[in-house]
Design a protein around this motif. Structure first.
Motif, PDB file in Angstrom:
ATOM      1  N   HIS A 175      -8.888 -32.214 -33.949  1.00 14.94           N
ATOM      2  CA  HIS A 175      -8.339 -30.838 -34.325  1.00 14.94           C
ATOM      3  C   HIS A 175      -8.072 -30.630 -35.889  1.00 14.94           C
ATOM      4  N   LEU A 176      -8.521 -29.607 -36.278  1.00 18.18           N
ATOM      5  CA  LEU A 176      -8.335 -29.503 -37.903  1.00 18.18           C
ATOM      6  C   LEU A 176      -6.959 -28.826 -38.000  1.00 18.18           C
ATOM      7  N   ALA A 177      -6.418 -29.646 -39.000  1.00 20.54           N
ATOM      8  CA  ALA A 177      -5.017 -29.133 -39.667  1.00 20.54           C
ATOM      9  C   ALA A 177      -4.900 -28.390 -40.559  1.00 20.54           C
ATOM     10  N   VAL A 178      -5.962 -28.582 -41.569  1.00 20.28           N
ATOM     11  CA  VAL A 178      -5.853 -27.850 -42.889  1.00 20.28           C
ATOM     12  C   VAL A 178      -7.444 -27.755 -43.283  1.00 20.28           C
ATOM     13  N   LEU A 179      -7.576 -26.972 -43.987  1.00 24.59           N
ATOM     14  CA  LEU A 179      -8.950 -26.610 -44.840  1.00 24.59           C
ATOM     15  C   LEU A 179      -8.894 -26.046 -46.466  1.00 24.59           C
ATOM     16  N   PRO A 180      -8.533 -27.189 -46.851  1.00 27.60           N
ATOM     17  CA  PRO A 180      -8.606 -26.891 -48.415  1.00 27.60           C
ATOM     18  C   PRO A 180      -9.663 -26.862 -48.788  1.00 27.60           C
ATOM     19  N   TYR A 181     -10.060 -26.253 -50.181  1.00 29.41           N
ATOM     20  CA  TYR A 181     -11.561 -26.182 -50.748  1.00 29.41           C
ATOM     21  C   TYR A 181     -11.618 -27.111 -51.847  1.00 29.41           C
ATOM     22  N   SER A 182     -12.729 -27.714 -51.920  1.00 29.74           N
ATOM     23  CA  SER A 182     -12.917 -28.609 -53.051  1.00 29.74           C
ATOM     24  C   SER A 182     -14.529 -28.618 -53.380  1.00 29.74           C
ATOM     25  N   SER A 183     -14.669 -28.830 -54.763  1.00 32.98           N
ATOM     26  CA  SER A 183     -16.227 -28.961 -55.042  1.00 32.98           C
ATOM     27  C   SER A 183     -16.811 -30.103 -54.820  1.00 32.98           C
ATOM     28  N   GLY A 184     -16.145 -31.215 -54.286  1.00 31.23           N
ATOM     29  CA  GLY A 184     -16.579 -32.488 -54.064  1.00 31.23           C
ATOM     30  C   GLY A 184     -17.018 -33.055 -55.270  1.00 31.23           C
ATOM     31  N   THR A 185     -18.365 -33.821 -55.359  1.00 37.11           N
ATOM     32  CA  THR A 185     -18.947 -34.392 -56.650  1.00 37.11           C
ATOM     33  C   THR A 185     -19.593 -33.290 -57.509  1.00 37.11           C
ATOM     34  N   THR A 186     -19.887 -32.339 -56.740  1.00 38.12           N
ATOM     35  CA  THR A 186     -20.659 -31.357 -57.484  1.00 38.12           C
ATOM     36  C   THR A 186     -20.663 -29.951 -56.777  1.00 38.12           C
ATOM     37  N   GLY A 187     -21.210 -28.798 -57.370  1.00 38.20           N
ATOM     38  CA  GLY A 187     -21.499 -27.837 -56.664  1.00 38.20           C
ATOM     39  C   GLY A 187     -20.198 -26.885 -56.500  1.00 38.20           C
ATOM     40  N   ARG A 188     -20.286 -25.757 -55.491  1.00 45.18           N
ATOM     41  CA  ARG A 188     -19.439 -24.684 -55.264  1.00 45.18           C
ATOM     42  C   ARG A 188     -18.200 -25.309 -54.557  1.00 45.18           C
ATOM     43  N   PRO A 189     -16.997 -24.645 -54.611  1.00 43.85           N
ATOM     44  CA  PRO A 189     -16.228 -24.935 -53.516  1.00 43.85           C
ATOM     45  C   PRO A 189     -16.521 -24.733 -51.920  1.00 43.85           C
ATOM     46  N   LYS A 190     -16.164 -25.843 -51.354  1.00 39.37           N
ATOM     47  CA  LYS A 190     -16.682 -25.936 -49.899  1.00 39.37           C
ATOM     48  C   LYS A 190     -15.351 -26.554 -49.079  1.00 39.37           C
ATOM     49  N   GLY A 191     -15.073 -25.762 -47.711  1.00 38.51           N
ATOM     50  CA  GLY A 191     -14.176 -26.138 -46.876  1.00 38.51           C
ATOM     51  C   GLY A 191     -13.899 -27.380 -46.680  1.00 38.51           C
ATOM     52  N   THR A 195      -8.313 -33.303 -40.431  1.00 40.64           N
ATOM     53  CA  THR A 195      -7.715 -33.354 -39.028  1.00 40.64           C
ATOM     54  C   THR A 195      -6.039 -33.481 -39.130  1.00 40.64           C
ATOM     55  N   HIS A 196      -5.510 -33.711 -38.116  1.00 38.01           N
ATOM     56  CA  HIS A 196      -4.040 -33.966 -37.857  1.00 38.01           C
ATOM     57  C   HIS A 196      -3.990 -35.559 -38.328  1.00 38.01           C
ATOM     58  N   ARG A 197      -5.075 -36.200 -37.507  1.00 36.54           N
ATOM     59  CA  ARG A 197      -5.115 -37.566 -37.662  1.00 36.54           C
ATOM     60  C   ARG A 197      -5.270 -38.092 -39.184  1.00 36.54           C
ATOM     61  N   ASN A 198      -6.152 -37.213 -39.794  1.00 39.06           N
ATOM     62  CA  ASN A 198      -6.322 -37.677 -41.181  1.00 39.06           C
ATOM     63  C   ASN A 198      -4.934 -37.502 -42.101  1.00 39.06           C
ATOM     64  N   LEU A 199      -4.217 -36.306 -41.955  1.00 40.18           N
ATOM     65  CA  LEU A 199      -2.990 -36.288 -42.685  1.00 40.18           C
ATOM     66  C   LEU A 199      -2.053 -37.309 -42.558  1.00 40.18           C
ATOM     67  N   VAL A 200      -1.812 -37.570 -40.968  1.00 41.96           N
ATOM     68  CA  VAL A 200      -0.983 -38.565 -40.520  1.00 41.96           C
ATOM     69  C   VAL A 200      -1.270 -39.906 -41.418  1.00 41.96           C
ATOM     70  N   ALA A 201      -2.663 -40.126 -41.114  1.00 40.92           N
ATOM     71  CA  ALA A 201      -2.920 -41.436 -41.472  1.00 40.92           C
ATOM     72  C   ALA A 201      -2.661 -41.723 -43.139  1.00 40.92           C
ATOM     73  N   ASN A 202      -2.915 -40.605 -43.873  1.00 41.73           N
ATOM     74  CA  ASN A 202      -2.687 -40.973 -45.306  1.00 41.73           C
ATOM     75  C   ASN A 202      -1.266 -40.975 -45.755  1.00 41.73           C
ATOM     76  N   VAL A 203      -0.382 -40.369 -44.902  1.00 45.79           N
ATOM     77  CA  VAL A 203       0.942 -40.497 -45.169  1.00 45.79           C
ATOM     78  C   VAL A 203       1.409 -41.874 -44.901  1.00 45.79           C
ATOM     79  N   VAL A 204       0.989 -42.434 -43.763  1.00 45.87           N
ATOM     80  CA  VAL A 204       1.304 -43.812 -43.268  1.00 45.87           C
ATOM     81  C   VAL A 204       0.754 -45.161 -44.287  1.00 45.87           C
ATOM     82  N   GLN A 205      -0.460 -44.720 -44.692  1.00 45.78           N
ATOM     83  CA  GLN A 205      -1.118 -45.506 -45.796  1.00 45.78           C
ATOM     84  C   GLN A 205      -0.379 -45.628 -47.000  1.00 45.78           C
TER      85      GLN A 205
END
Length: 525
Positions: A175-191, A195-205
């Motif tokens: 389930h998606l928690a957030v949808l920030p926008y980034s240009s990645g390595t190139t190009g225009r901003p993309k969503g 997920t919730h797991r992504n955010l939880v994981a990075n705090v724990v890491q």
């Protein structure tokens, strides 16, 4: 060769970000100060914060917001940001955070691309917010102005509707928690789908940062940016530390907060580090409480790190590395590893692996038993890696390999101890004061000008900003366009950090046979 983290893997709870941060809040912690509003000094305890988050969730639920909705949050760093952000996420809403400096056109693009059904903003940002909402087809009733504005509901109106928080159920891994926008390595901003797991994981890491519950942290890096969202807001709340919010960076105010609240841990981008190293105001403020500074969001030169250390003796100066697509941190210098050079981006976080790939041959480069490896592009894999770009399978496939490794676009080396160093960049992205400036976005805007036949944009080194966006412009036949004309045209259509700062007129933009802009040739011009 797959390079493994030197750290043992850590357990990542299977829970929503709300439950991870707040479900285990004990009585003793409820009385601790969670957030202080920097400009006013108003304090919110952890107990009050959770109550406000729950009430906000009840209010937004009463307005019909719920599981699967996307809502845009367009707000500077204030205590209200934390309340609204976590109130929405508790309901299963996906929050797309909008840069506070975004223009009306940029707001409209993000609202439309993300499918946001509502926009939550503040009165100082109302002009861009309403222009963006209009451009995306949202009605005035879909725009909530937290501090109130004629024709729009306020946060008080939302809270007045609050009822019980509905029970919601979803899989934190998908389930998606957030949808920030980034240009990645190139190009225009993309969503960027996190997920919730992504955010939880990075705090724990990020436990190796050495943050603890008695730390006081000035929160000037924006919460709408994934660095501020994860490393300041969520990590600090998880640690039960105290955040002091500042809506924008003003050096005098920032130093005042450090002195008044005896701040202990500073999370900065290189332009702030530069000010701490060189500005005379720093000498007039008691900075003795600061025990650590972590710089991220842009390359941090070892000489600058040394200058900060000299200015603030006894303070650990650390560096981290990441991308929005990695929630965002992948590497950091641990607080207790004084043997690692401050010019390094640090060690891989727990639960992460990496590859270094020769961009010319595609061959994987081995980590040496001694010394430093050959350079190559950094690829990373771990539980904090995004699920992909919203509605853009092609860009996702270009960025994430079938085996799950994500291309960073940065050229790195690694030494025998696992410390990584950024030595160059494949990606075209410009970093202006830590902000992402995608050349393709500016080029598309420039080419739309009737007096511009072609254009290319690169970043040029600058001691203060890191890089300055420079436009190479081919005038249309008969045009007498000036550099000031070009810069004014762009400035009227983009956020301030995306402005073109330098203009050079050329006869033709150098391109490959396939039509790709040869930015290397422009840098040599």
């Amino acid at each position: 060769m797959v390079i493994k983290s030197v750290f043992d893997d850590v357990d990542i709870p299977t829970s929503s970000i709300y439950d991870f941060l707040f479900a285990g809040l004990g009585e003793a912690d409820r009385a601790r100060t969670a957030i202080i509003d920097g400009p006013t000094g108003a304090a919110t305890t952890y107990g009050e914060l959770v109550a406000q988050v729950d009430k906000a969730a009840g209010g937004f639920a009463a307005r019909g917001f719920g599981l699967g909705d996307v809502v845009a949050l367009h707000c500077p760093n204030t205590p209200a940001f934390a309340v609204v952000f976590h109130g929405l996420i508790r309901l299963g809403v996906t929050v797309t955070t909008v840069n506070a400096l975004a223009s009306g056109e940029e707001v409209a693009k993000q609202l439309s691309d993300s499918g946001a059904r509502a926009l939550i903003t503040v009165s100082p940002l109302l002009a861009a917010a309403t222009a963006g909402a209009d451009g995306a087809g949202l009605a005035a009733s879909d725009v909530v102005v937290l501090d109130g504005a004629d024709g729009h509901d306020s946060f008080a109106d939302v809270l007045a509707q609050a009822g019980p928080v509905p029970e919601v159920s979803f899989d934190p891994a998908t389930h998606l928690a957030v949808l920030p926008y980034s240009s990645g390595t190139t190009g225009r901003p993309k969503g960027v789908m996190l997920t919730h797991r992504n955010l939880v994981a990075n705090v724990v890491q990020n436990t190796s940062l050495g943050l603890h519950r008695d730390d006081v942290i000035p929160a000037v890096l924006p919460f709408f940016h994934i660095y501020g969202m994860t490393v300041l807001l969520n990590l600090a709340l998880h640690t039960r530390a105290t955040l002091v919010t500042l809506p924008r960076f003003d050096l005098e105010q920032y130093l005042g907060v450090i002195a008044t609240h005896r701040a202990t841990y500073l999370f900065v981008a290189p332009p702030i580090a530069l000010a701490l190293a060189k500005h005379p105001l720093v000498d007039s403020v008691d900075m003795s409480s600061v025990r650590a500074i972590l710089s991220g969001a842009a390359p941090f030169d070892e000489k600058l790190a040394a200058a900060v250390s000299a200015r603030l003796p006894g303070c650990r100066v650390l560096q981290g590395y990441g991308m929005t697509e990695m929630s965002p941190v992948s590497h950091v210098i641990p607080f207790d590893r004084e043997d690692i050079s401050s010019g390094s981006i640090g060690l891989l976080l727990p639960n992460m692996t990496a590859k270094i790939v020769d961009p010319a041959t595609g061959q994987e480069i081995e980590q040496p038993a001694e010394g430093v490896s050959a350079p190559g592009e950094l690829l990373c894999e771990g539980p904090n890696i995004m699920t992909g770009y919203l509605g853009n399978e092609a860009a996702t496939a270009e960025t994430i390999e079938p085996d799950g490794f994500l291309h960073t676009g940065d050229i790195v080396t690694v030494d025998s101890h696992g410390a990584f160093y950024v030595v160059d960049r494949l990606k075209e992205l410009i970093k202006y004061k830590g902000y992402q400036v995608p050349p393709a976005e500016l080029e598309a805007l420039l080419i739309a000008h009737p007096q511009i036949a072609d254009a290319a944009v690169i970043g040029v080194p600058d001691d203060e900003a890191g890089e300055l966006p420079k436009a190479f412009v081919v005038r249309a036949p008969g045009s007498e366009l000036t550099a000031d004309d070009v810069m004014t045209y762009v400035a009227e259509k983009v956020a301030p950090y995306k402005k073109v700062r330098l203009v050079e007129f050329i006869d033709a933009v150098p391109k490959s046979a396939a039509g790709k802009i040869l930015r290397k040739d422009l840098r040599l011009a």
